[in-house]
Design a protein around this motif. Sequence first.
Motif, PDB file in Angstrom:
ATOM      1  N   GLU A 184      32.011 -13.688  57.548  1.00 32.92           N
ATOM      2  CA  GLU A 184      33.303 -13.586  58.246  1.00 32.92           C
ATOM      3  C   GLU A 184      33.695 -12.128  58.474  1.00 32.92           C
ATOM      4  OE1 GLU A 184      34.812 -15.990  59.848  1.00 32.92           O
ATOM      5  OE2 GLU A 184      33.092 -17.171  59.156  1.00 32.92           O
ATOM      6  N   ARG A 244      26.335 -20.357  51.135  1.00 35.17           N
ATOM      7  CA  ARG A 244      27.806 -20.498  51.061  1.00 35.17           C
ATOM      8  C   ARG A 244      28.458 -19.351  50.289  1.00 35.17           C
ATOM      9  NH1 ARG A 244      26.766 -25.778  49.081  1.00 35.17           N
ATOM     10  NH2 ARG A 244      25.792 -26.787  50.821  1.00 35.17           N
ATOM     11  N   MET A 269      23.332 -19.358  58.715  1.00 35.23           N
ATOM     12  CA  MET A 269      24.348 -18.401  58.279  1.00 35.23           C
ATOM     13  C   MET A 269      24.148 -17.058  58.978  1.00 35.23           C
ATOM     14  SD  MET A 269      24.811 -16.569  54.575  1.00 35.23           S
ATOM     15  CE  MET A 269      23.281 -15.707  54.802  1.00 35.23           C
ATOM     16  N   GLU A 303      29.707 -16.456  52.625  1.00 38.91           N
ATOM     17  CA  GLU A 303      30.691 -16.693  53.689  1.00 38.91           C
ATOM     18  C   GLU A 303      31.644 -15.519  53.892  1.00 38.91           C
ATOM     19  OE1 GLU A 303      30.907 -18.921  56.147  1.00 38.91           O
ATOM     20  OE2 GLU A 303      28.962 -19.585  55.379  1.00 38.91           O
TER      21      GLU A 303
END
Length: 186
Positions: free
Chosen positions: A118, A111, A148, A114
């Motif tokens: 992106e 996480r 991920m 991220e």
Amino acid sequence: AGVDLVRRLGRPPEPAEPTITDLHMRAALAFARAREPAAKSLTRREATQRAVALGAAAGSTAMMGYGARWLGREVRVREHEVHIPGLPAALEGLTIVQITDVHVGVFAGPRDYEPVVEHVRRLRPDLVVLTGDLLDHESALVPEAMAMFARTRGRRGTYAIAGNHDHYTGVEAVLAGLRGAGITAL
């Protein structure tokens, strides 16, 4: 060029600039010595060595904390244009995103990355290459980390190689996780 296999006896010379690992080891030894009952007073040299070792340990710990605190908040992209004589026309303008040394594990989980994921998705690369040290000693994070990495998919695919830290994590689990996420493990 060759390989020097001569083994020398005795103490090796000190490196010109100690590595972070050397500094951590020196700091640990200095701390252990500081806790021993003092049999004699320290010489100026010993006191200086201990102060430097403890300062280096404190400085590197502060830098690691800073890195963990600011991880992923700023994504920098370095663009390189490579000219290859005789490149087939079909490959003209090919874009490749390289992601390396992520070290998902103890200090940063999936996480935390991220913003990086992106950013890579917005770049819309033709190829994504993951060049090792994807995980760091946490085999339980393989499924989440691979999900991920799969989200960074390039239009022509995502390819990966394992690094030494992936071996420490369990290279078979890492490679199986890559394949399971649709990433070609080379």
